[in-house]
Design a protein around this motif. Structure first.
Motif, PDB file in Angstrom:
ATOM      1  N   MET A 150       0.809  -1.188   0.103  1.00 26.43           N
ATOM      2  CA  MET A 150       0.079   0.053   0.002  1.00 26.43           C
ATOM      3  C   MET A 150       1.030   1.317   0.018  1.00 26.43           C
ATOM      4  O   MET A 150       1.965   1.153   0.676  1.00 26.43           O
ATOM      5  N   TRP A 151       0.633   2.268  -0.882  1.00 31.99           N
ATOM      6  CA  TRP A 151       1.275   3.507  -0.761  1.00 31.99           C
ATOM      7  C   TRP A 151       0.254   4.722  -0.402  1.00 31.99           C
ATOM      8  O   TRP A 151      -0.848   4.641   0.047  1.00 31.99           O
ATOM      9  N   ARG A 152       0.834   5.770  -0.138  1.00 32.92           N
ATOM     10  CA  ARG A 152       0.217   6.756   0.500  1.00 32.92           C
ATOM     11  C   ARG A 152      -1.311   7.036  -0.120  1.00 32.92           C
ATOM     12  O   ARG A 152      -2.054   7.113   0.907  1.00 32.92           O
ATOM     13  N   ASP A 153      -1.465   7.230  -1.349  1.00 34.86           N
ATOM     14  CA  ASP A 153      -2.627   7.319  -1.655  1.00 34.86           C
ATOM     15  C   ASP A 153      -3.623   6.197  -1.381  1.00 34.86           C
ATOM     16  O   ASP A 153      -4.787   6.769  -1.148  1.00 34.86           O
ATOM     17  N   GLU A 154      -3.351   5.263  -1.434  1.00 29.07           N
ATOM     18  CA  GLU A 154      -4.286   3.891  -1.100  1.00 29.07           C
ATOM     19  C   GLU A 154      -4.659   4.008   0.342  1.00 29.07           C
ATOM     20  O   GLU A 154      -5.628   3.680   1.000  1.00 29.07           O
ATOM     21  N   ALA A 155      -3.437   4.559   1.312  1.00 25.92           N
ATOM     22  CA  ALA A 155      -3.596   4.416   2.545  1.00 25.92           C
ATOM     23  C   ALA A 155      -4.744   5.573   2.998  1.00 25.92           C
ATOM     24  O   ALA A 155      -5.502   5.530   3.860  1.00 25.92           O
ATOM     25  N   VAL A 156      -4.865   6.897   2.058  1.00 19.32           N
ATOM     26  CA  VAL A 156      -5.858   7.812   2.322  1.00 19.32           C
ATOM     27  C   VAL A 156      -7.193   7.076   2.175  1.00 19.32           C
ATOM     28  O   VAL A 156      -8.491   7.259   2.787  1.00 19.32           O
ATOM     29  N   THR A 157      -7.334   6.286   0.911  1.00 16.20           N
ATOM     30  CA  THR A 157      -8.587   5.477   0.730  1.00 16.20           C
ATOM     31  C   THR A 157      -8.884   4.663   1.813  1.00 16.20           C
ATOM     32  O   THR A 157     -10.035   4.770   2.052  1.00 16.20           O
ATOM     33  N   TYR A 158      -7.875   3.893   2.309  1.00 19.92           N
ATOM     34  CA  TYR A 158      -8.323   2.836   3.319  1.00 19.92           C
ATOM     35  C   TYR A 158      -8.757   3.698   4.638  1.00 19.92           C
ATOM     36  O   TYR A 158      -9.590   3.484   5.104  1.00 19.92           O
ATOM     37  N   ASP A 159      -8.288   4.734   5.008  1.00 16.28           N
ATOM     38  CA  ASP A 159      -8.466   5.553   5.979  1.00 16.28           C
ATOM     39  C   ASP A 159      -9.995   6.106   5.834  1.00 16.28           C
ATOM     40  O   ASP A 159     -10.774   6.045   6.795  1.00 16.28           O
ATOM     41  N   MET A 160     -10.147   6.820   4.672  1.00 11.73           N
ATOM     42  CA  MET A 160     -11.402   7.507   4.617  1.00 11.73           C
ATOM     43  C   MET A 160     -12.478   6.485   4.720  1.00 11.73           C
ATOM     44  O   MET A 160     -13.653   6.734   5.012  1.00 11.73           O
ATOM     45  N   THR A 161     -12.340   5.270   4.122  1.00 12.64           N
ATOM     46  CA  THR A 161     -13.337   4.461   4.068  1.00 12.64           C
ATOM     47  C   THR A 161     -13.702   3.653   5.221  1.00 12.64           C
ATOM     48  O   THR A 161     -14.849   3.003   5.366  1.00 12.64           O
ATOM     49  N   HIS A 162     -12.934   3.887   6.209  1.00 16.65           N
ATOM     50  CA  HIS A 162     -13.025   3.403   7.437  1.00 16.65           C
ATOM     51  C   HIS A 162     -13.384   4.274   8.568  1.00 16.65           C
ATOM     52  O   HIS A 162     -13.536   4.032   9.780  1.00 16.65           O
TER      53      HIS A 162
END
Length: 457
Positions: free
Chosen positions: A1-13
């Protein structure tokens, strides 16, 4: 996972209410995607609904919609190619599309670009059917697909000029009505996202990368070849039709060109924003391969051998795309380094503050560490990265610690940048004056350093 995907993960949780409030001030352009992915995670975590996915790897769940979207896009490219240039050309176009490096990359990334690409491809197919049908239904489908694509990412609007400029006169009026409906539906999102334009302030300039320019040149070369074939064989019944060239050339060139022209005023161009233009390239290459292979058996064999050689040449790059080294950073490795560097009671700093996203998906990475600069966490502050305390409070907190773990960029910020002044300067100056570096870790795209009071390393 890279930083943009980390944003996706955080926002969707985040809780739905917190997510909605965050979108009012940050990342509205990806709002529909985050809501969609929140529903995907909820579905996959409900054993009664999906028992096979109940314990699935979160990264698999994060990326699976992109994989499926690109598969759907490849199917759409094949059908569109079949409609424009014949069955074999369509099949070749679909295969070429799946092999293109940008397609392979974003098929395995938890961001909205694969979904947008699939929707634009299928909207283009609906357009091709609507233009020849003379019925309202296909135009409604076209408008619905384009509107959904634009709500997932508003730069899908740039496909509209490519569609409109390639239509015959009889189809222009219904297209104008459909395009107007799409633009009107996207306008509220555009207004909100314009207020959040500071989020792309990291774009200091916009220009084509060498790879993107090369792919566009390849497509134009294929178009030139097809144009010559059409001129020679336009009365034979086997030559390329006008639609075979106009639509894919427009899709390949116009979205990129428009975004680059806009970027002369304000830098906005990033190749992934117009990823769907790769469909135009695949259509042109597929049609060119089909034309080149027609005729004698030696020609067909030569085309097949050339195609196999290109695939073999791309193979190392395809393998590299499936490694952490293909991304700007590796949040998993950063989180591991933070966990290894820190001990309970240590302080923790992120520099700049947006790098806090590195550890957000990993609940245990910063366990026992005190985030010294944090005032309010991202979810409660309705921001992407949280808010930070004042300079005086931060300095006092740092001076109460004997050891501090710092997660930051590999290189120091450029002089004059926002990251070189303000609170970031307080972090660096306090560390330089009262601490010494004990040990550093260098995960992909980051540097994690343990600082301690002099003589206490």
């Amino acid at each position: 996972m890279w930083r943009d995907e980390a944003v996706t993960y955080d926002m969707t949780h985040r809780e739905l209410g917190a997510l909605w409030q965050t979108l009012g001030t940050n990342d509205a352009v990806h709002g529909l995607y985050y809501l969609t992915m929140k529903a995907v995670f909820a579905l996959c975590s409900a054993p009664a609904v999906s028992p096979a996915l109940g314990d699935a790897d979160p990264l698999l769940v994060l990326r699976l919609p992109s994989v499926l979207s690109m598969a759907a896009a490849a199917a759409g490219v094949a059908l569109l190619g079949r409609r424009l240039a014949g069955a074999r050309a369509g099949l070749l176009a679909g295969v070429v599309f799946a092999l293109l490096p940008p397609v392979q990359r974003f098929a395995q990334e938890g961001r909205s670009y694969a979904m947008v690409c699939a929707l634009v491809v299928w909207a283009t197919y609906a357009l091709a059917r609507a233009a020849g049908a003379g019925r309202r239904g296909p135009w409604t489908v076209y408008a619905a697909l384009m509107l959904t694509a634009c709500l997932l990412h508003e730069f899908a609007l740039l496909a509209l000029p490519a569609h409109g400029l390639t239509l015959r006169r009889a189809a222009r009026r219904p297209w104008i009505l459909a395009a107007a409906a799409v633009a009107a539906g996207t306008a509220p999102l555009a207004v909100v996202s314009q207020r959040q334009s500071a989020q792309v302030s990291w774009l200091e300039g916009s220009s084509l990368t060498t790879g993107s320019a090369g792919l566009i040149a390849l497509g134009i070369g294929c178009a030139a070849f097809l144009a010559r074939v059409r001129e020679r064989r336009q009365h034979s019944g086997h030559g390329a039709g006008a639609g075979e060239l106009a639509l894919p050339v427009g899709l390949l060139v116009l979205p990129t060109l428009v975004l680059l022209l806009v970027s002369l005023v304000e830098p906005l161009y990033v190749d992934r924003y117009v990823l769907y233009s790769q469909a135009g390239l695949a259509l042109l290459v597929g049609a060119a391969l089909d034309r080149a292979a027609r005729g004698t058996r030696p020609r067909a064999v030569a085309v097949a051998v050339t195609g196999a050689a290109v695939v073999l040449t791309l193979l190392p790059f395809s393998v590299q795309l499936r490694t952490p080294q293909s991304r700007i950073d590796d949040t998993t490795a950063v989180a591991r380094a933070v966990r290894e560097a820190g001990a309970p009671g240590d302080g923790l700093l992120y520099t700049p503050l947006r790098r806090r996203v590195w550890t957000l998906p990993y609940a245990g990475a910063a366990a026992g560490l005190s985030d010294l600069a944090l005032a309010r966490d991202p979810a409660s502050s309705h921001t992407l990265y949280g808010t930070e305390v004042s300079a005086g409070v931060l300095r006092a907190r740092m001076l109460r610690r004997d050891r501090i773990v710092v997660a930051g960029d590999p290189a120091a910020p450029a002089t004059g940048s926002a990251d070189a002044s303000g609170l970031e300067a307080v972090k660096r100056d306090t560390l330089d004056a009262h601490f010494e570096a004990c040990r550093s870790w260098h995960p992909r795209g980051a540097r994690v350093t343990l600082y301690a009071r002099p003589g206490q390393c």
